[in-house]
Motif scaffolding. Structure first.
Motif, short mmCIF file in Angstrom:
data_model
loop_
_atom_site.label_atom_id
_atom_site.label_comp_id
_atom_site.label_asym_id
_atom_site.label_seq_id
_atom_site.Cartn_x
_atom_site.Cartn_y
_atom_site.Cartn_z
N THR A 112 41.35 12.85 7.42
CA THR A 112 41.66 14.29 7.43
C THR A 112 42.15 14.77 6.08
OG1 THR A 112 42.22 14.16 9.79
CG2 THR A 112 43.03 16.06 8.56
N LEU A 113 43.06 14.02 5.45
CA LEU A 113 43.59 14.43 4.16
C LEU A 113 42.53 14.35 3.07
CD1 LEU A 113 47.16 12.82 4.18
CD2 LEU A 113 46.51 15.19 4.63
N ALA A 114 41.67 13.34 3.12
CA ALA A 114 40.63 13.21 2.10
C ALA A 114 39.62 14.34 2.19
CB ALA A 114 39.94 11.85 2.22
N LEU A 115 39.05 14.55 3.38
CA LEU A 115 38.05 15.60 3.55
C LEU A 115 38.66 16.99 3.43
CD1 LEU A 115 36.01 14.07 6.52
CD2 LEU A 115 35.44 14.04 4.09
N ILE A 170 38.74 8.33 16.18
CA ILE A 170 39.16 8.72 14.82
C ILE A 170 38.35 9.92 14.35
CG2 ILE A 170 39.12 7.99 12.41
CD1 ILE A 170 39.90 5.21 13.32
N LEU A 171 37.04 9.90 14.55
CA LEU A 171 36.20 11.02 14.12
C LEU A 171 36.55 12.31 14.86
CD1 LEU A 171 32.69 9.28 13.86
CD2 LEU A 171 34.23 9.92 12.00
N VAL A 172 36.87 12.21 16.14
CA VAL A 172 37.24 13.40 16.90
C VAL A 172 38.58 13.94 16.41
CG1 VAL A 172 37.85 14.25 19.19
CG2 VAL A 172 35.92 12.70 18.92
N TYR A 173 39.52 13.07 16.11
CA TYR A 173 40.80 13.52 15.58
C TYR A 173 40.64 14.21 14.23
CZ TYR A 173 43.88 11.19 18.98
OH TYR A 173 44.56 10.84 20.12
N ILE A 174 39.77 13.68 13.39
CA ILE A 174 39.53 14.31 12.08
C ILE A 174 38.97 15.71 12.26
CG2 ILE A 174 38.14 14.18 9.98
CD1 ILE A 174 38.39 11.15 10.11
N ALA A 175 37.96 15.84 13.12
CA ALA A 175 37.37 17.16 13.36
C ALA A 175 38.38 18.12 13.97
CB ALA A 175 36.16 17.02 14.28
N TYR A 176 39.27 17.61 14.80
CA TYR A 176 40.28 18.46 15.44
C TYR A 176 41.33 18.94 14.45
CZ TYR A 176 44.23 19.65 18.50
OH TYR A 176 45.28 20.28 19.11
N SER A 177 41.65 18.13 13.44
CA SER A 177 42.73 18.45 12.50
C SER A 177 42.25 19.15 11.24
CB SER A 177 43.48 17.17 12.11
OG SER A 177 43.96 16.49 13.25
N LEU A 178 40.95 19.16 10.96
CA LEU A 178 40.45 19.73 9.71
C LEU A 178 40.73 21.23 9.56
CD1 LEU A 178 37.04 18.09 8.72
CD2 LEU A 178 39.17 18.20 7.40
N PRO A 179 40.56 22.07 10.57
CA PRO A 179 40.78 23.52 10.35
C PRO A 179 42.16 23.84 9.80
CG PRO A 179 39.61 23.19 12.40
CD PRO A 179 40.00 21.83 11.92
N PHE A 180 43.20 23.29 10.42
CA PHE A 180 44.56 23.58 9.93
C PHE A 180 44.78 22.98 8.55
CE2 PHE A 180 48.96 22.03 9.48
CZ PHE A 180 49.61 23.25 9.41
N THR A 181 44.24 21.78 8.30
CA THR A 181 44.42 21.13 7.00
C THR A 181 43.79 21.95 5.89
OG1 THR A 181 44.44 18.97 8.11
CG2 THR A 181 44.07 18.99 5.72
N VAL A 182 42.56 22.41 6.10
CA VAL A 182 41.88 23.21 5.09
C VAL A 182 42.59 24.54 4.87
CG1 VAL A 182 39.72 24.41 4.55
CG2 VAL A 182 39.66 22.10 5.50
N PHE A 183 43.03 25.17 5.95
CA PHE A 183 43.75 26.44 5.84
C PHE A 183 45.05 26.27 5.04
CE2 PHE A 183 47.16 29.08 7.66
CZ PHE A 183 46.71 30.33 7.30
N PHE A 184 45.79 25.22 5.32
CA PHE A 184 47.07 24.99 4.64
C PHE A 184 46.86 24.65 3.17
CE2 PHE A 184 50.72 22.58 3.28
CZ PHE A 184 51.79 23.21 3.88
N LEU A 185 45.94 23.72 2.89
CA LEU A 185 45.76 23.25 1.52
C LEU A 185 45.04 24.28 0.65
CD1 LEU A 185 44.90 19.47 2.02
CD2 LEU A 185 47.07 20.51 1.31
#
Length: 305
Positions: A112-115, A170-185
């Motif tokens: 999640t952090l890398a992508l 793991i892949l499902v967790y990454i897809a679930y967490s990406l929107p907030f991560t991209v918005f924040f970063l």
């Protein structure tokens, strides 16, 4: 011929009287500020007591036996029953659940952090057609209810052969967490100075080298902050593993706690249940205590820029 010179008296100088502390003038805002400050501190203390006391009570109860839990629930344990922890760790399979959770959350957090950091950097620093559209897609992903995606997500994961697998979760967790991560970063990368990246380009650095060696280290407070938020959400995730991970040998900690609550409830082993609850709670508390300074820096970096 005599000329009479008339002199006018000087105009009176207005003397302003400084208000005494007891007059009720200027000191009033200070007094109101003190009352507001005391009220806010009182609310914070009350909130801290409401949060800390249940945690301390759970830790204290995990060292009691079942008789003491029901006989004197608010008293300190007569002695520390460490066998509760060993029984929950071995007999209740908390060790297996803990290992599966570490693998799933660790892999998904790194991905999640890398992508998310790469996508956020591109959206924040480069202008291209569709930039705003892609950004708002990520923003819209945060408001999409996960309940609506459970059934199609189950069939997609099943058709890909990833059902009941660690890497599929793991892949499902990454897809679930990406929107907030991209918005924040994305908001965080916009606060970083552009002169540093321009200096790296002048020195001959490529875009990838500038990102990994210059901009990413500067974004460390934001990465730690969003990493802590994702860690909390992924560690406490229950709905996704319940639907996508039905294999008893690959259950994560939240599934194991529910199974432990059901089984220990029938057995009457409440001390083992509280020990398992504290086991699941300690990593989250430890992560926040260790990185609390970085979390505050990451949340206030954009405001102080």
């Amino acid at each position: 011929m005599s000329i009479e010179k008339t002199t006018e008296p000087p105009a009176p100088v207005a003397v302003t009287k400084t208000a005494a502390p007891g007059d009720g003038g200027p000191p009033r805002p200070r007094k109101e500020g003190q009352v507001l400050n005391a009220f806010s501190h009182g609310i914070l203390v009350l909130w801290a007591v409401m949060v800390v006391l249940p945690l301390l009570w759970a830790v204290m109860t995990s060292f009691k036996d079942d008789g003491a839990i029901f006989g004197s629930p608010w008293s300190l344990p007569d002695k520390l029953h460490f066998d509760n922890w060993s029984r929950a760790w071995t007999e209740a399979n908390m060790s297996d659940y803990f290992l599966n959770t570490v693998l799933v959350v660790g892999g998904s957090l790194i991905g999640t952090l890398a992508l998310g950091s790469m996508a956020a950097y591109v959206l924040a620093r480069f202008d291209f057609p569709g930039n705003r559209f892609i950004y708002y897609l990520f923003v819209g992903g945060m408001s999409f209810p996960i309940m609506l995606a459970l059934v199609p997500l189950f069939y997609v994961v099943n058709n890909m052969g990833l059902l009941n697998t660690i890497h599929g979760l793991i892949l499902v967790y990454i897809a679930y967490s990406l929107p907030f991560t991209v918005f924040f970063l994305t908001a965080f990368f916009r606060t970083l100075p552009s002169s540093v990246a321009e200096a790296a380009f002048v020195d001959g650095a490529s875009h990838s080298r500038t990102f990994f060696q210059v901009m990413l280290p500067m974004a460390r407070p934001g990465l730690i902050s969003v990493g802590i938020f994702n860690f909390l959400g992924q560690w406490n995730q229950y709905m996704l593993p319940t639907v996508l991970n039905t294999d008893p040998d690959k259950r994560v900690l939240t599934q194991g706690l529910v199974q432990l609550a059901v089984s220990q409830g029938y057995k009457g082993d409440w001390s083992g249940l509280f020990a398992g609850l504290v086991m699941a709670m300690l990593p989250v508390l430890a992560a926040y205590i260790v990185f609390q300074r970085q979390v505050v820096q990451g949340l206030t970096a954009g405001a102080l820029k």
